[in-house]
Design an enzyme around this catalytic site. Structure first.
Site, PDB file in Angstrom:
ATOM      1  N   SER A  42      -7.833  48.113  27.938  1.00  0.00           N
ATOM      2  CA  SER A  42      -7.291  48.007  29.809  1.00  0.00           C
ATOM      3  C   SER A  42      -7.832  49.076  29.975  1.00  0.00           C
ATOM      4  O   SER A  42      -8.996  50.061  29.285  1.00  0.00           O
ATOM      5  CB  SER A  42      -5.700  48.658  29.179  1.00  0.00           C
ATOM      6  OG  SER A  42      -5.246  47.650  28.443  1.00  0.00           O
TER       7      SER A  42
HETATM    8  N1  SAH Z   1      -4.212  48.889  23.826  1.00  0.00           N
HETATM    9  C1  SAH Z   1      -5.685  47.799  23.624  1.00  0.00           C
HETATM   10  C2  SAH Z   1      -6.286  47.100  24.107  1.00  0.00           C
HETATM   11  C3  SAH Z   1      -5.326  45.127  24.214  1.00  0.00           C
HETATM   12  S1  SAH Z   1      -5.731  44.280  24.430  1.00  0.00           S
HETATM   13  C4  SAH Z   1      -6.979  48.763  23.667  1.00  0.00           C
HETATM   14  O1  SAH Z   1      -6.201  49.679  24.079  1.00  0.00           O
HETATM   15  O2  SAH Z   1      -8.210  48.650  23.996  1.00  0.00           O
HETATM   16  C5  SAH Z   1      -4.830  42.609  23.527  1.00  0.00           C
HETATM   17  C6  SAH Z   1      -4.309  43.076  22.566  1.00  0.00           C
HETATM   18  O3  SAH Z   1      -3.669  42.907  21.942  1.00  0.00           O
HETATM   19  C7  SAH Z   1      -6.085  42.003  21.838  1.00  0.00           C
HETATM   20  O4  SAH Z   1      -7.059  42.741  21.295  1.00  0.00           O
HETATM   21  C8  SAH Z   1      -5.337  41.064  20.477  1.00  0.00           C
HETATM   22  O5  SAH Z   1      -5.748  40.336  19.779  1.00  0.00           O
HETATM   23  C9  SAH Z   1      -3.465  41.772  20.744  1.00  0.00           C
HETATM   24  N2  SAH Z   1      -3.579  41.126  20.381  1.00  0.00           N
HETATM   25  C10 SAH Z   1      -2.425  39.525  21.152  1.00  0.00           C
HETATM   26  N3  SAH Z   1      -1.547  39.068  20.657  1.00  0.00           N
HETATM   27  C11 SAH Z   1      -1.082  39.358  19.465  1.00  0.00           C
HETATM   28  C12 SAH Z   1      -0.176  39.777  18.534  1.00  0.00           C
HETATM   29  N4  SAH Z   1       0.608  39.050  18.319  1.00  0.00           N
HETATM   30  N5  SAH Z   1      -0.415  41.204  17.896  1.00  0.00           N
HETATM   31  C13 SAH Z   1      -1.447  41.648  17.418  1.00  0.00           C
HETATM   32  N6  SAH Z   1      -2.308  41.607  18.653  1.00  0.00           N
HETATM   33  C14 SAH Z   1      -2.173  41.210  19.396  1.00  0.00           C
END
Ligand code: SAH
Length: 218
Positions: free
Chosen positions: A65
């Protein structure tokens, strides 16, 4: 012609200035964001852009993000140093690292094993010992560590997942993006009180979707 490279101190000043100008004003959050270098969370081509206020691609087709969004979400979560926090969507691990400076303990879950492993490596290198990173489908939360004082979801669902609401303490706060499409999502804050749930809408955002099950590499 080459531009004069800017100093580390100048880069940090610009980074913090950009955060403030986007509304990140909480002193504890700014201190945490000053302390945690975003660089190591970004690999490859985009590493040189780590200090810009932009979302960037990471492995497994995901995104780290924008720093100002990380700041605004951390601020909205109102984390205290006694809190046990759950994050869904580890991604690069950057948001978890910021939370680790604000909270007592952070559990972070991603459905991609590779992202969890890489994030663990960065936490270790930075000596952030109060984070536990887990590969799982985070929509179900983490029952064995529940209840949580704070929950943050960094992938967008249509509605707040029921198990996460159930695992939030009374008096707890959850911050998450919700929306039915990739283009229209809202960041919301949910407070759990003895009387029930209170919702407030914070701003429009754009996150990758919360998906079911484990990622292909996991
Ligand atoms: N917080 C992160 C950015 C997140 S991007 C940072 O600081 O870099 C969103 C993430 O959510 C992705 O890595 C994706 O794999 C994860 N994601 C999506 N659905 C999910 C689920 N059901 N359980 C766990 N992770 C999930």
């Amino acid at each position: 012609m080459n531009e004069e490279p800017i100093s580390e101190a100048e880069r940090k000043m610009q980074f913090l200035y950009a955060l403030r100008s986007k509304g990140v004003t909480d002193a504890r959050v700014l201190t945490a964001m000053e302390a945690v270098d975003r660089g190591p969370f970004i690999r490859g081509l985009f590493a040189s852009r780590a200090y810009e206020d932009m979302p960037l691609p990471i492995a497994c087709g995901q995104t780290i993000s924008q720093p100002s969004v990380v700041g605004l979400m951390s601020q909205a979560l109102q984390v205290s140093s006694r809190d046990k926090v759950l994050e869904i969507g580890t991604g690069s691990g950057y948001q978890a690292a910021i939370l680790s400076k604000l909270a007592r303990r952070v559990y972070t879950i991603d459905r991609h094993r590779r992202l969890v492993q890489e994030a663990r490596g960065v936490f270790e290198a930075m000596d952030l010992t109060n984070i536990t990173a887990i590969t799982a489908d985070g929509s179900f939360g983490l029952a064995e560590q529940a209840p949580f004082d704070r929950i943050i979801v960094t992938a967008a669902a249509e509605d707040p997942p029921g198990p996460l609401l159930a695992q939030l303490k009374v008096g707890g706060i959850m911050v998450l993006p919700v929306g039915q499409s990739d283009t229209v999502q809202h960041l919301i804050r949910v407070r759990k009180t003895a009387e029930g749930l209170e919702y407030d809408e914070l701003r429009a955002v754009r996150f990758v979707p919360l998906l079911e099950g484990l990622g292909k590499d996991g």
